[in-house]
Motif scaffolding. Structure first.
Motif, PDB file in Angstrom:
ATOM      1  N   UNK A 128     -13.247 -23.731  -6.367  1.00  0.00           N
ATOM      2  CA  UNK A 128     -12.452 -23.785  -4.978  1.00  0.00           C
ATOM      3  C   UNK A 128     -13.306 -23.730  -3.921  1.00  0.00           C
ATOM      4  N   UNK A 129     -14.699 -23.789  -4.050  1.00  0.00           N
ATOM      5  CA  UNK A 129     -15.626 -23.678  -2.951  1.00  0.00           C
ATOM      6  C   UNK A 129     -16.221 -25.456  -2.755  1.00  0.00           C
ATOM      7  N   UNK A 130     -16.037 -25.911  -3.756  1.00  0.00           N
ATOM      8  CA  UNK A 130     -16.971 -27.269  -3.786  1.00  0.00           C
ATOM      9  C   UNK A 130     -16.299 -28.150  -2.813  1.00  0.00           C
ATOM     10  N   UNK A 131     -17.052 -29.287  -2.386  1.00  0.00           N
ATOM     11  CA  UNK A 131     -16.670 -30.433  -1.862  1.00  0.00           C
ATOM     12  C   UNK A 131     -16.113 -30.109  -0.365  1.00  0.00           C
TER      13      UNK A 131
ATOM     14  N   UNK B 287     -15.857 -19.592 -14.096  1.00  0.00           N
ATOM     15  CA  UNK B 287     -15.737 -19.234 -15.607  1.00  0.00           C
ATOM     16  C   UNK B 287     -15.276 -20.703 -16.385  1.00  0.00           C
ATOM     17  N   UNK B 288     -14.356 -21.519 -15.652  1.00  0.00           N
ATOM     18  CA  UNK B 288     -14.212 -22.661 -16.245  1.00  0.00           C
ATOM     19  C   UNK B 288     -15.289 -23.659 -16.699  1.00  0.00           C
ATOM     20  N   UNK B 289     -16.101 -23.725 -15.782  1.00  0.00           N
ATOM     21  CA  UNK B 289     -17.085 -24.525 -15.707  1.00  0.00           C
ATOM     22  C   UNK B 289     -17.955 -23.927 -17.054  1.00  0.00           C
TER      23      UNK B 289
ATOM     24  N   UNK C  68      -7.051 -31.578  -3.664  1.00  0.00           N
ATOM     25  CA  UNK C  68      -7.684 -32.799  -4.317  1.00  0.00           C
ATOM     26  C   UNK C  68      -9.064 -32.576  -4.292  1.00  0.00           C
ATOM     27  N   UNK C  69      -9.901 -31.738  -3.605  1.00  0.00           N
ATOM     28  CA  UNK C  69     -11.315 -31.539  -3.475  1.00  0.00           C
ATOM     29  C   UNK C  69     -11.562 -30.834  -5.081  1.00  0.00           C
ATOM     30  N   UNK C  70     -10.686 -29.676  -5.439  1.00  0.00           N
ATOM     31  CA  UNK C  70     -10.940 -29.070  -6.664  1.00  0.00           C
ATOM     32  C   UNK C  70     -10.851 -29.769  -7.921  1.00  0.00           C
ATOM     33  N   UNK C  71      -9.842 -30.811  -7.886  1.00  0.00           N
ATOM     34  CA  UNK C  71      -9.810 -31.788  -8.876  1.00  0.00           C
ATOM     35  C   UNK C  71     -10.856 -32.686  -9.030  1.00  0.00           C
ATOM     36  N   UNK C  72     -11.480 -33.152  -7.771  1.00  0.00           N
ATOM     37  CA  UNK C  72     -12.569 -34.173  -8.001  1.00  0.00           C
ATOM     38  C   UNK C  72     -13.638 -33.328  -8.469  1.00  0.00           C
ATOM     39  N   UNK C  73     -13.987 -32.120  -7.944  1.00  0.00           N
ATOM     40  CA  UNK C  73     -15.271 -31.249  -8.445  1.00  0.00           C
ATOM     41  C   UNK C  73     -15.156 -31.048  -9.961  1.00  0.00           C
TER      42      UNK C  73
END
Length: 202
Positions: free
Chosen positions: A13-16, A58-60, A27-32
């Motif tokens: 949720x903090x990426x990109x 945790x997902x990663x 879309x940024x979360x999906x891309x990350x």
């Protein structure tokens, strides 16, 4: 030689965040997630290095463990501090050389990772992979593992090179078409989409 690859992954949720003007949050979360998933699946096919995924997502972390990769939980706000902590962990567990590989390289392949590993020094030295602008650092490999502090950020390529030269550590610059291409800004995103369109048309 035991080579450890450090792979930092921000919370999705903090990426990109730098792509906010080009993509909405979902879309940024999906891309990350796509980039992280691709990267972890690629490095899982490179047993020549011990991959350590650094994240608080945790997902990663679950994906990494499912692929047989080592994990290091770190609620990091600063990339260099997180990498430094993970490097200490790796050294305690036998790392003789340390690589850093980001997850925002959309064209990453197992062979590209092996190119980085093959470029490493057998004794002591630093391998730097420039970004496509020749200013940032998209990957590195250093031996001994704690020879220099991490300095990722604007102008990192020259900062790393200066640090190494100051202590007499040999430096090898590795230009690499695949490793040089990252997705960090709206300009990167537009260029990558144009590149993919050209490839499909070709």
């Amino acid at each position: 030689m035991s080579i450890w690859l450090l792979i930092p992954i921000k919370r999705l949720e903090r990426s990109k965040s730098r792509m906010a003007s080009a993509l909405p949050p979902s879309a940024r979360q999906r891309l990350a997630w796509r980039l992280a998933r691709r990267t972890l699946r690629v490095v899982a096919r490179v047993p020549e290095a011990h991959s350590l995924v650094i994240s608080a997502d945790l997902r990663a972390l679950a994906l990494a463990r499912g692929l047989g990769l080592d994990t290091y939980f770190d609620v990091w706000e600063d990339l260099n501090r997180a990498l430094t902590a993970a490097r200490r962990y790796a050294v305690r567990h036998g790392a003789e050389a340390i690589g850093v590989l980001p997850v925002d390289l959309p064209g990453l392949t197992a062979e590209a990772v092996r190119d980085l590993l093959r470029a490493g020094f057998s004794d002591r030295g630093l391998v730097l992979v420039p970004d496509r602008w020749g200013q940032g650092t998209n990957a590195l490999l250093v031996r001994p593992p704690e020879a220099i502090p991490f300095r990722f950020g604007p102008g990192s390529l020259e900062a790393f090179r200066a640090q190494a030269e100051a202590i007499g550590l040999p430096v090898r610059i590795l230009p690499h078409e695949v490793l040089a291409y990252d997705l960090d800004t709206p300009a990167d995103w537009a260029a990558w989409r144009a590149r993919r369109a050209a490839q499909r048309a070709g």
